[in-house]
Design a protein around this motif. Structure first.
Motif, PDB file in Angstrom:
ATOM      1  N   THR A   1       0.832  -1.205   0.000  1.00  0.00           N
ATOM      2  CA  THR A   1       0.000   0.000   0.000  1.00  0.00           C
ATOM      3  C   THR A   1       0.869   1.259   0.000  1.00  0.00           C
ATOM      4  N   LEU A   2       1.884   1.279   0.870  1.00  0.00           N
ATOM      5  CA  LEU A   2       2.792   2.436   0.926  1.00  0.00           C
ATOM      6  C   LEU A   2       3.496   2.649  -0.409  1.00  0.00           C
ATOM      7  N   MET A   3       3.940   1.536  -1.010  1.00  0.00           N
ATOM      8  CA  MET A   3       4.654   1.616  -2.285  1.00  0.00           C
ATOM      9  C   MET A   3       3.751   2.206  -3.359  1.00  0.00           C
ATOM     10  N   MET A   4       2.462   1.794  -3.360  1.00  0.00           N
ATOM     11  CA  MET A   4       1.533   2.305  -4.364  1.00  0.00           C
ATOM     12  C   MET A   4       1.178   3.764  -4.104  1.00  0.00           C
ATOM     13  N   ILE A   5       1.162   4.180  -2.802  1.00  0.00           N
ATOM     14  CA  ILE A   5       0.949   5.605  -2.502  1.00  0.00           C
ATOM     15  C   ILE A   5       2.077   6.433  -3.114  1.00  0.00           C
ATOM     16  N   GLY A   6       3.324   5.956  -2.950  1.00  0.00           N
ATOM     17  CA  GLY A   6       4.470   6.667  -3.524  1.00  0.00           C
ATOM     18  C   GLY A   6       4.427   6.707  -5.034  1.00  0.00           C
ATOM     19  N   LEU A   7       4.047   5.582  -5.658  1.00  0.00           N
ATOM     20  CA  LEU A   7       3.992   5.527  -7.126  1.00  0.00           C
ATOM     21  C   LEU A   7       2.913   6.460  -7.648  1.00  0.00           C
TER      22      LEU A   7
ATOM     23  N   VAL B   1       7.731  19.234  -5.589  1.00  0.00           N
ATOM     24  CA  VAL B   1       8.140  18.803  -4.250  1.00  0.00           C
ATOM     25  C   VAL B   1       7.293  17.611  -3.798  1.00  0.00           C
ATOM     26  N   LYS B   2       5.987  17.609  -4.164  1.00  0.00           N
ATOM     27  CA  LYS B   2       5.140  16.462  -3.837  1.00  0.00           C
ATOM     28  C   LYS B   2       5.613  15.200  -4.546  1.00  0.00           C
ATOM     29  N   LYS B   3       6.089  15.354  -5.777  1.00  0.00           N
ATOM     30  CA  LYS B   3       6.635  14.202  -6.497  1.00  0.00           C
ATOM     31  C   LYS B   3       7.866  13.651  -5.778  1.00  0.00           C
ATOM     32  N   ILE B   4       8.721  14.554  -5.255  1.00  0.00           N
ATOM     33  CA  ILE B   4       9.942  14.108  -4.568  1.00  0.00           C
ATOM     34  C   ILE B   4       9.573  13.395  -3.263  1.00  0.00           C
ATOM     35  N   VAL B   5       8.539  13.916  -2.544  1.00  0.00           N
ATOM     36  CA  VAL B   5       8.075  13.228  -1.333  1.00  0.00           C
ATOM     37  C   VAL B   5       7.579  11.826  -1.684  1.00  0.00           C
ATOM     38  N   GLY B   6       6.853  11.698  -2.811  1.00  0.00           N
ATOM     39  CA  GLY B   6       6.382  10.386  -3.244  1.00  0.00           C
ATOM     40  C   GLY B   6       7.517   9.432  -3.556  1.00  0.00           C
ATOM     41  N   MET B   7       8.579   9.947  -4.176  1.00  0.00           N
ATOM     42  CA  MET B   7       9.742   9.111  -4.464  1.00  0.00           C
ATOM     43  C   MET B   7      10.374   8.582  -3.180  1.00  0.00           C
ATOM     44  N   ASN B   8      10.446   9.447  -2.139  1.00  0.00           N
ATOM     45  CA  ASN B   8      11.015   9.010  -0.865  1.00  0.00           C
ATOM     46  C   ASN B   8      10.137   7.971  -0.181  1.00  0.00           C
ATOM     47  N   ILE B   9       8.806   8.122  -0.288  1.00  0.00           N
ATOM     48  CA  ILE B   9       7.908   7.131   0.313  1.00  0.00           C
ATOM     49  C   ILE B   9       8.086   5.781  -0.375  1.00  0.00           C
ATOM     50  N   PHE B  10       8.216   5.800  -1.692  1.00  0.00           N
ATOM     51  CA  PHE B  10       8.462   4.560  -2.450  1.00  0.00           C
ATOM     52  C   PHE B  10       9.741   3.880  -1.967  1.00  0.00           C
TER      53      PHE B  10
ATOM     54  N   THR C   1      11.378   4.210   0.952  1.00  0.00           N
ATOM     55  CA  THR C   1      11.325   3.675   2.316  1.00  0.00           C
ATOM     56  C   THR C   1      10.426   2.443   2.390  1.00  0.00           C
ATOM     57  N   ALA C   2       9.396   2.352   1.518  1.00  0.00           N
ATOM     58  CA  ALA C   2       8.562   1.146   1.513  1.00  0.00           C
ATOM     59  C   ALA C   2       9.381  -0.067   1.098  1.00  0.00           C
ATOM     60  N   ILE C   3      10.246   0.105   0.089  1.00  0.00           N
ATOM     61  CA  ILE C   3      11.074  -1.028  -0.353  1.00  0.00           C
ATOM     62  C   ILE C   3      12.080  -1.405   0.726  1.00  0.00           C
ATOM     63  N   ILE C   4      12.672  -0.397   1.401  1.00  0.00           N
ATOM     64  CA  ILE C   4      13.632  -0.669   2.469  1.00  0.00           C
ATOM     65  C   ILE C   4      12.950  -1.424   3.613  1.00  0.00           C
ATOM     66  N   LEU C   5      11.706  -1.009   3.923  1.00  0.00           N
ATOM     67  CA  LEU C   5      10.917  -1.673   4.971  1.00  0.00           C
ATOM     68  C   LEU C   5      10.693  -3.149   4.632  1.00  0.00           C
ATOM     69  N   PHE C   6      10.383  -3.421   3.369  1.00  0.00           N
ATOM     70  CA  PHE C   6      10.162  -4.805   2.934  1.00  0.00           C
ATOM     71  C   PHE C   6      11.428  -5.630   3.119  1.00  0.00           C
ATOM     72  N   TYR C   7      12.573  -5.083   2.721  1.00  0.00           N
ATOM     73  CA  TYR C   7      13.815  -5.852   2.826  1.00  0.00           C
ATOM     74  C   TYR C   7      14.201  -6.097   4.282  1.00  0.00           C
ATOM     75  N   VAL C   8      14.040  -5.066   5.155  1.00  0.00           N
ATOM     76  CA  VAL C   8      14.423  -5.250   6.561  1.00  0.00           C
ATOM     77  C   VAL C   8      13.517  -6.290   7.210  1.00  0.00           C
ATOM     78  N   SER C   9      12.225  -6.311   6.832  1.00  0.00           N
ATOM     79  CA  SER C   9      11.311  -7.258   7.465  1.00  0.00           C
ATOM     80  C   SER C   9      11.620  -8.696   7.073  1.00  0.00           C
ATOM     81  N   ILE C  10      12.366  -8.903   5.989  1.00  0.00           N
ATOM     82  CA  ILE C  10      12.750 -10.272   5.623  1.00  0.00           C
ATOM     83  C   ILE C  10      13.699 -10.860   6.664  1.00  0.00           C
ATOM     84  N   GLY C  11      14.589 -10.014   7.248  1.00  0.00           N
ATOM     85  CA  GLY C  11      15.597 -10.523   8.163  1.00  0.00           C
ATOM     86  C   GLY C  11      15.107 -10.824   9.564  1.00  0.00           C
TER      87      GLY C  11
END
Lengths: 81, 131
Positions: B19-25, B35-44, B46-56
């Motif tokens: 859901t977070l990733m799709m909000i960013g996209l 600036v809103k586009k740049i905020v969306g890029m950052n949300i995208f 951090t969503a991917i980073i969150l997914f990778y950390v949760s794997i460990g």
């Protein structure tokens, strides 16, 4: 990892993400993005990734917010969406 | 249908990451302000980073820091007692790269503002078409 805390913080993360994209003021968007980064840091310390958590607290919530606020003050706060 | 709902609830964190990733996209595609586009890029990001950390994450494991210091008596380290630190190390690099990307993107937005005097995408495109 307690799933209640996890779910509560994940909900807050989604709320701040949507809020920073919906608010009509770019300075408010920058501050809400800082709150989003801090909640993300909290989520990582819950998951046990302490090194990622303190890097996010200094780099994500600190430096990124400063960059956003500096950029907003050099340009305009006005936004149409 | 009856077995679909428990499957969704059991992996609720992955659904929220998507859901977070799709909000960013959505913000990167549909928002009009740069600036809103740049905020969306950052949300995208951090969503991917969150997914990778949760794997460990492992159940009943502790953070990956050895308790025996330098010069202490040698202890046996069981790898199964610790979280997997490999995704953490990779995502540490991704955070630092992310803040560098943010700086470059905001610098480009500042240059665009000094030239066109606006941050709205449709006004910039209208000014480009007028020339």
């Amino acid at each position: 990892m307690f799933w209640q805390i996890d779910l509560a913080i994940l909900t807050l993360v989604v709320v701040t993400a949507v809020g920073s994209l919906m608010v009509k003021d770019l300075l408010g968007a920058a501050i809400l993005f800082g709150a989003y980064s801090f909640l993300m840091c909290l989520l990582w310390s819950i998951m046990g990734a302490v090194d990622v958590a303190f890097t996010e607290a200094s780099v994500g919530a600190g430096v990124s917010s400063v960059f956003f606020v500096a950029a907003v003050f050099r340009t305009s706060r006005r936004t149409k969406d | 249908m009856s077995e679909l709902i428990p499957t969704i609830i059991a992996k609720y964190n992955y659904w929220i990451y998507i859901t977070l990733m799709m909000i960013g996209l959505y913000a990167m595609i549909a928002k009009n302000n740069l600036v809103k586009k740049i905020v969306g890029m950052n949300i995208f990001q951090t969503a991917i980073i969150l997914f990778y950390v949760s794997i460990g994450v492992k159940k009943g494991a502790t953070i990956p820091i050895s308790t025996g210091g330098h010069g202490a008596a040698h202890e046996v380290v069981h790898a199964a007692d610790y979280l997997n630190p490999l995704p953490h190390v990779l995502m540490l690099t991704a955070i630092v790269v992310g803040v560098a990307t943010l700086g470059v993107a905001l610098a480009l937005a500042l240059r665009i503002y000094s030239r066109y005097n606006t941050l709205e995408e449709d006004e910039i495109l209208a000014q480009i078409r007028k020339k």
